[in-house]
Write a protein that holds these residues in place. Structure first.
Motif, mmCIF file in Angstrom:
data_model
loop_
_atom_site.group_PDB
_atom_site.id
_atom_site.type_symbol
_atom_site.label_atom_id
_atom_site.label_comp_id
_atom_site.label_asym_id
_atom_site.label_seq_id
_atom_site.Cartn_x
_atom_site.Cartn_y
_atom_site.Cartn_z
ATOM 1 N N ARG A 7 0.856 -1.193 0.000
ATOM 2 C CA ARG A 7 0.000 0.000 0.000
ATOM 3 C C ARG A 7 0.887 1.236 0.000
ATOM 4 O O ARG A 7 1.809 1.350 0.809
ATOM 5 N N PHE A 8 0.609 2.155 -0.919
ATOM 6 C CA PHE A 8 1.376 3.401 -1.006
ATOM 7 C C PHE A 8 0.430 4.590 -0.980
ATOM 8 O O PHE A 8 -0.734 4.485 -1.391
ATOM 9 N N SER A 276 -6.449 4.717 -6.759
ATOM 10 C CA SER A 276 -7.727 5.362 -6.466
ATOM 11 C C SER A 276 -7.501 6.584 -5.582
ATOM 12 O O SER A 276 -6.561 6.613 -4.783
ATOM 13 N N THR A 277 -8.361 7.565 -5.752
ATOM 14 C CA THR A 277 -8.318 8.751 -4.881
ATOM 15 C C THR A 277 -9.115 8.526 -3.596
ATOM 16 O O THR A 277 -9.145 9.398 -2.734
ATOM 17 N N ASP A 278 -9.745 7.361 -3.474
ATOM 18 C CA ASP A 278 -10.592 7.040 -2.323
ATOM 19 C C ASP A 278 -9.928 5.941 -1.494
ATOM 20 O O ASP A 278 -9.949 4.768 -1.878
ATOM 21 N N PRO A 279 -9.337 6.274 -0.348
ATOM 22 C CA PRO A 279 -8.655 5.249 0.453
ATOM 23 C C PRO A 279 -9.603 4.179 0.984
ATOM 24 O O PRO A 279 -9.205 3.026 1.158
ATOM 25 N N ASP A 280 -10.863 4.554 1.243
ATOM 26 C CA ASP A 280 -11.837 3.557 1.712
ATOM 27 C C ASP A 280 -12.092 2.507 0.630
ATOM 28 O O ASP A 280 -12.330 1.327 0.932
ATOM 29 N N PHE A 281 -12.061 2.940 -0.621
ATOM 30 C CA PHE A 281 -12.262 1.992 -1.718
ATOM 31 C C PHE A 281 -11.091 1.009 -1.800
ATOM 32 O O PHE A 281 -11.286 -0.173 -2.082
ATOM 33 N N LEU A 282 -9.882 1.490 -1.569
ATOM 34 C CA LEU A 282 -8.735 0.586 -1.549
ATOM 35 C C LEU A 282 -8.919 -0.483 -0.470
ATOM 36 O O LEU A 282 -8.599 -1.656 -0.678
ATOM 37 N N ASP A 283 -9.466 -0.073 0.677
ATOM 38 C CA ASP A 283 -9.747 -1.041 1.741
ATOM 39 C C ASP A 283 -10.781 -2.069 1.285
ATOM 40 O O ASP A 283 -10.650 -3.269 1.562
ATOM 41 N N ALA A 284 -11.797 -1.591 0.573
ATOM 42 C CA ALA A 284 -12.864 -2.485 0.102
ATOM 43 C C ALA A 284 -12.323 -3.492 -0.911
ATOM 44 O O ALA A 284 -12.686 -4.673 -0.887
ATOM 45 N N ILE A 313 -2.546 1.899 -4.529
ATOM 46 C CA ILE A 313 -1.949 3.230 -4.394
ATOM 47 C C ILE A 313 -3.040 4.283 -4.212
ATOM 48 O O ILE A 313 -3.987 4.357 -5.009
ATOM 49 N N HIS A 314 -2.889 5.090 -3.179
ATOM 50 C CA HIS A 314 -3.798 6.205 -2.933
ATOM 51 C C HIS A 314 -3.235 7.451 -3.610
ATOM 52 O O HIS A 314 -2.171 7.956 -3.227
#
Length: 434
Positions: A7-8, A276-284, A313-314
């Protein structure tokens, strides 16, 4: 088992160094592989069919004593196509038709124009005479590769398409042979490895010499292609498959996880990256990866690929994501965003761009129409997908009128004498009118 995927954040201090490490890939052969390939290529060049037979028996565990046993007939190819289950034959035929239709639009015609003084300038477009396509065999049997390599050559007008495909233990993949029939392949030889590349490049008593070799293969094939380049043309030296997915956070995370899997399952060196610009989406998506991975047939390969070369990547914003796209120059780029068209003007480097939430990269691999032979490892900065233009040559046309030769001769004379090339200058000056 929890999967460990990097994760970056693009704003972290060491992000550039982390990206360099993530993207680094050396596709060069070690000295051992290089020596083996050199020996094989030189042997086939020297002994032709006999060497080809010996290497095929050794590496593919065959037992043949003549090249006649290593060539398939057109009847065998057509029988393979006719013998497919109806649904499979229909899918193969549909894919072939779509690939052909797309590539028909790439054809380039000859052109010329006449200047005011009668001088004619132009370009003559001519297909290559004969090309070779390498198709992996054994467990890595890809009929889609046959379509993507042979059909553009056929559309370009290549007279003869020679296909080589290894058949370890004599195992013939009927879908690959059917694809050869559907794609218009002229001749098929059941040989592979560096020895097949050498046979295509230099020719043997049985295998005709070609003008260009295209198609994927292992490190021995890639090394052989690099070695014979110059004697023949080649398409590219391809690295591992890769995908970059850019998502705004509004696509089903299961879809995105599976899109990442679609490249990771190729092999352990494949690369799958999500931005993605959405960190919550990366979690999903990370949660979807954990959920879906146990259901995958090639789970171990996917796990290794994502662990060793994958990343989530965020990005700070759209501009940041665009910078990452151009930094990575991906083979496959999925724009899983609301308005993908709006992103296109800023994208400079990508092999193929899959636009919108419904356009899975897998569709491009098989049946969308555009070619799936794409630049990898950042080479999209200067390379393009395989296409009809790769099987055509362009010749310049120049025909000067008397007046044109006189006027151009004056220019050429001055420039040639400036380079101290007197014969050039005088050759042009002979045609200058008094």
């Amino acid at each position: 088992m929890t999967i460990s995927i990097r994760r970056f954040r693009s704003d972290q201090a060491d992000f550039a160094a982390q990206m360099d490490a993530l993207l680094s890939w050396e596709s060069v052969s070690d000295t051992g592989v290089q020596q083996i390939v050199t020996d094989i290529v030189n042997d086939v060049r020297k002994r032709g069919d006999m060497a080809l037979i010996e290497y095929t028996n050794r590496f593919d565990r065959m037992n043949v004593d003549s090249m006649a046993q290593l060539e398939l007939s057109q009847e065998q190819l057509q029988t393979a196509l006719d013998g497919l289950p109806d649904a499979q034959r229909a899918a193969l035929t549909t894919a072939a038709e779509r690939v052909r239709s797309y590539h028909e639009k790439q054809k380039t015609d000859s052109w010329q124009y006449t200047e005011a003084d009668g001088t004619v300038l132009g370009q003559k477009v001519t297909p290559m005479d004969r090309v070779g396509i390498y198709v992996p065999g054994g467990k890595a049997a890809y009929p889609s590769s046959v379509l993507m390599n042979a059909i553009p050559a056929h559309v370009a007008g290549v007279s003869e398409i020679i296909m080589v495909v290894p058949t370890p233990d004599g195992e013939l993949n009927q879908l690959v042979l059917a694809a050869a029939a559907a794609a218009g392949v002229s001749r098929v030889f059941t040989v592979g490895g560096a020895q097949a590349v050498a046979a295509l490049a230099y020719g043997t008593a049985t295998v005709p010499q070609v003008d260009k070799i295209v198609g994927p293969g292992n490190i021995f094939v890639a090394t052989a292609k690099r070695m014979v380049f110059g004697v023949v043309g080649i398409d590219m030296i391809a690295g591992p498959s890769e995908i970059l997915v850019v998502c705004d956070g509004d696509t089903n995370p299961d879809w995105i996880a599976m899109d990442l899997f679609s490249q990771a399952e190729h092999d352990e060196d494949a690369q799958s990256i999500l931005v993605s610009t959405d960190p919550d989406f990366l979690d999903a998506v990370a949660a979807s990866i954990e959920k879906l991975l146990p259901t995958m047939e090639r789970a171990d390969i996917i796990r290794t690929s994502l662990t060793e070369r994958g990343a989530l990547i965020h990005a700070a914003d759209k501009a940041d994501a665009l910078n990452l796209i151009n930094r990575i120059a991906p083979e496959h780029l999925e724009l899983s965003v609301a308005d993908p068209e709006a992103w296109l003007p800023e994208i400079r480097h990508a092999g193929a761009i899959f636009m919108g939430r419904y356009t899975a990269e897998a569709l491009g691999d098989y049946c969308a129409g555009p070619n799936h032979v794409l630049p990898t490892s950042g080479t999209a900065r200067f390379s393009s997908p395989l296409g009809v233009y790769d099987f055509q040559k362009r010749s310049s046309l120049i025909q000067c009128s008397a007046d044109g030769a006189s006027e151009l001769g004056k220019v050429a004379s001055i420039l040639a004498r400036g380079e101290h090339l007197t014969a050039h200058a005088r050759s042009a000056e002979y045609r200058i009118k008094d």
